[in-house]
Design an enzyme around this catalytic site. Structure first.
Site, PDB file in Angstrom:
ATOM      1  N   TYR A 226       0.838  -1.194   0.000  1.00  0.00           N
ATOM      2  CA  TYR A 226       0.000   0.000   0.000  1.00  0.00           C
ATOM      3  C   TYR A 226       0.871   1.241   0.000  1.00  0.00           C
ATOM      4  O   TYR A 226       2.101   1.163   0.178  1.00  0.00           O
ATOM      5  CB  TYR A 226      -0.965  -0.010   1.193  1.00  0.00           C
ATOM      6  CG  TYR A 226      -0.354   0.311   2.542  1.00  0.00           C
ATOM      7  CD1 TYR A 226       0.538  -0.561   3.157  1.00  0.00           C
ATOM      8  CD2 TYR A 226      -0.667   1.499   3.201  1.00  0.00           C
ATOM      9  CE1 TYR A 226       1.095  -0.261   4.387  1.00  0.00           C
ATOM     10  CE2 TYR A 226      -0.111   1.803   4.435  1.00  0.00           C
ATOM     11  CZ  TYR A 226       0.758   0.921   5.020  1.00  0.00           C
ATOM     12  OH  TYR A 226       1.313   1.221   6.230  1.00  0.00           O
TER      13      TYR A 226
ATOM     14  N   ARG B  22      -7.119 -21.309  -2.153  1.00  0.00           N
ATOM     15  CA  ARG B  22      -6.042 -20.802  -1.304  1.00  0.00           C
ATOM     16  C   ARG B  22      -4.813 -21.678  -1.482  1.00  0.00           C
ATOM     17  O   ARG B  22      -4.909 -22.902  -1.438  1.00  0.00           O
ATOM     18  CB  ARG B  22      -6.519 -20.853   0.152  1.00  0.00           C
ATOM     19  CG  ARG B  22      -5.555 -20.319   1.171  1.00  0.00           C
ATOM     20  CD  ARG B  22      -6.138 -20.597   2.561  1.00  0.00           C
ATOM     21  NE  ARG B  22      -5.304 -20.049   3.621  1.00  0.00           N
ATOM     22  CZ  ARG B  22      -4.168 -20.587   4.053  1.00  0.00           C
ATOM     23  NH1 ARG B  22      -3.710 -21.689   3.508  1.00  0.00           N
ATOM     24  NH2 ARG B  22      -3.499 -20.017   5.039  1.00  0.00           N
TER      25      ARG B  22
ATOM     26  N   LYS C 180       6.540  -2.010   1.861  1.00  0.00           N
ATOM     27  CA  LYS C 180       5.362  -1.441   2.525  1.00  0.00           C
ATOM     28  C   LYS C 180       4.162  -2.364   2.344  1.00  0.00           C
ATOM     29  O   LYS C 180       3.315  -2.155   1.475  1.00  0.00           O
ATOM     30  CB  LYS C 180       5.078  -0.035   1.979  1.00  0.00           C
ATOM     31  CG  LYS C 180       4.132   0.768   2.860  1.00  0.00           C
ATOM     32  CD  LYS C 180       4.168   2.232   2.474  1.00  0.00           C
ATOM     33  CE  LYS C 180       3.106   3.055   3.155  1.00  0.00           C
ATOM     34  NZ  LYS C 180       3.246   3.121   4.604  1.00  0.00           N
TER      35      LYS C 180
ATOM     36  N   GLU D 222      12.187   2.220  14.403  1.00  0.00           N
ATOM     37  CA  GLU D 222      11.316   3.322  13.970  1.00  0.00           C
ATOM     38  C   GLU D 222      10.059   3.321  14.818  1.00  0.00           C
ATOM     39  O   GLU D 222       9.895   2.488  15.703  1.00  0.00           O
ATOM     40  CB  GLU D 222      10.974   3.183  12.486  1.00  0.00           C
ATOM     41  CG  GLU D 222      10.318   1.859  12.133  1.00  0.00           C
ATOM     42  CD  GLU D 222      10.186   1.612  10.634  1.00  0.00           C
ATOM     43  OE1 GLU D 222      10.092   2.573   9.856  1.00  0.00           O
ATOM     44  OE2 GLU D 222      10.159   0.421  10.248  1.00  0.00           O
TER      45      GLU D 222
ATOM     46  N   LEU E 131      11.167   1.062   7.213  1.00  0.00           N
ATOM     47  CA  LEU E 131      10.550   1.539   5.977  1.00  0.00           C
ATOM     48  C   LEU E 131      11.315   2.778   5.509  1.00  0.00           C
ATOM     49  O   LEU E 131      11.670   3.639   6.320  1.00  0.00           O
ATOM     50  CB  LEU E 131       9.080   1.897   6.204  1.00  0.00           C
ATOM     51  CG  LEU E 131       8.362   2.242   4.895  1.00  0.00           C
ATOM     52  CD1 LEU E 131       8.121   0.977   4.067  1.00  0.00           C
ATOM     53  CD2 LEU E 131       7.056   2.949   5.147  1.00  0.00           C
TER      54      LEU E 131
HETATM   55  N1  PMP Z   1       7.863   3.669   9.032  1.00  0.00           N
HETATM   56  C1  PMP Z   1       6.728   2.939   9.077  1.00  0.00           C
HETATM   57  C2  PMP Z   1       6.739   1.602   9.760  1.00  0.00           C
HETATM   58  C3  PMP Z   1       5.541   3.433   8.487  1.00  0.00           C
HETATM   59  O1  PMP Z   1       4.413   2.709   8.506  1.00  0.00           O
HETATM   60  C4  PMP Z   1       5.569   4.723   7.882  1.00  0.00           C
HETATM   61  C5  PMP Z   1       4.326   5.315   7.301  1.00  0.00           C
HETATM   62  N2  PMP Z   1       3.819   4.614   6.235  1.00  0.00           N
HETATM   63  C6  PMP Z   1       6.776   5.445   7.862  1.00  0.00           C
HETATM   64  C7  PMP Z   1       7.900   4.867   8.454  1.00  0.00           C
HETATM   65  C8  PMP Z   1       6.872   6.789   7.222  1.00  0.00           C
HETATM   66  O2  PMP Z   1       6.853   6.671   5.818  1.00  0.00           O
HETATM   67  P1  PMP Z   1       6.320   7.854   4.909  1.00  0.00           P
HETATM   68  O3  PMP Z   1       7.104   9.067   5.260  1.00  0.00           O
HETATM   69  O4  PMP Z   1       6.601   7.393   3.532  1.00  0.00           O
HETATM   70  O5  PMP Z   1       4.869   8.006   5.226  1.00  0.00           O
END
Ligand code: PMP
Length: 286
Positions: free
Chosen positions: A33, A101, A150, A182, A206
């Site tokens: 996503y 499945r 993601k 994070e 991410l």
């Molecule tokens: N880390 C994680 C685990 C996230 O879910 C997100 C938000 N999607 C971010 C960092 C920040 O990413 P972005 O700046 O692309 O929204």
């Protein structure tokens, strides 16, 4: 709510939108996503999000069914049909619903499921949390090892958010091998003097689209940026801390695992970066 959403080529009232019970995202979390923010009816950092979508697809052997123009058209159509001034657009792309499945991926010819929907967020750029800052707790990072993709597998981040809420806080910073990875849905930073410290890119986190822009603006503003891991103890001794994401932009952190930073008040570096980020991104919005 009379929201219009997009499902596999059609714009529909949300009550009429349907996906199969055999969809692989429902059965296996087999989907990716993106979330793009909208300010003044325009898309913020759209190209960054579409580039990351392509990367997520590549990593998972998932066919991206649309090109940049195709995605842009749907985003703009939803902004217009739902009269979004400030808000978010969610793009969900899954490996489709092949029928039976099976752990093995279905043939690449299986049509993917494409869903986009809007969430109106009046006051997104002028949020209360930007002024007060947020309070975070530390929790173990128990997610899978490909956090750079993601995916829609958001159960542990969701549990982490609930642990924070139960502790009377706003969010959790996840810790692995003694170092912060994070936030549950954002990247994490600390500030000491003129130096901003944030974990380097790897499969541990991410690759935030907001992170990339904020670090670029920080360097342009002559701030020092150090990309390395940090501990909760180092964060608690920092001058400031903040998070970034497409929905929170730059949001100050004023408490980490019970320790207040900067007397519990947001600091100047986070405030300045938020201002620069919003100014620059509004100018570049499409
Ligand atoms: N880390 C994680 C685990 C996230 O879910 C997100 C938000 N999607 C971010 C960092 C920040 O990413 P972005 O700046 O692309 O929204």
């Amino acid at each position: 709510m009379n929201r219009t959403v997009y499902v596999n080529g059609d714009y529909l009232p949300e009550e009429e939108a349907k996906v199969s019970i055999f969809d692989r995202a429902f059965l296996m979390g087999d989907g990716v996503y993106e979330v793009t923010s909208v300010l003044g009816g325009k898309l913020i950092d759209f190209d960054g999000h579409i580039a990351r979508l392509q990367r997520s697809c590549n990593e998972l052997d998932l066919t991206n069914p649309l090109d940049r123009e195709g995605w842009l058209h749907i985003h703009r159509e939803l902004v217009e049909r739902n009269a979004i001034d400030e808000g978010l657009i969610y793009l969900q792309l899954t490996r489709g619903a092949p029928g039976d499945r099976d752990f093995a991926f279905p043939p690449a010819s299986t049509p993917p499921t494409v869903v986009l929907f809007t969430q109106a967020k009046p006051g997104l750029a002028d949020s209360a949390q930007a002024k007060t800052g947020i309070r975070v707790i530390a929790i173990d990072d128990l997610r899978w090892g490909r956090r750079d993709i993601k995916t829609t597998q958001l159960l542990y981040p969701s549990m982490g958010k609930m642990m924070a809420v139960k502790a009377g806080c706003d969010d959790a910073w996840m810790v692995e091998d003694g170092f912060v990875t994070e936030g549950t849905s954002n990247n994490a930073y600390i500030v000491k003097g003129n130096r901003i410290v944030t974990r380097q890119l790897s499969s541990d986190i991410l690759h935030g689209i907001t992170r990339a822009a904020v670090l670029r603006f920080a360097r342009e503003a002559q701030m020092e940026v150090e990309e390395r891991p940090f501990t909760i103890a180092e964060a608690q001794a920092a001058d400031e801390a903040f998070i970034t994401s497409a929905s929170a932009f730059v949001t100050p952190v004023v408490e980490i695992d019970g320790t207040a930073l900067g007397g519990g008040k947001p600091g100047p570096v986070a405030a300045r970066l938020r201002e620069i980020y919003l100014d620059e991104m509004r100018k570049a919005a499409i």
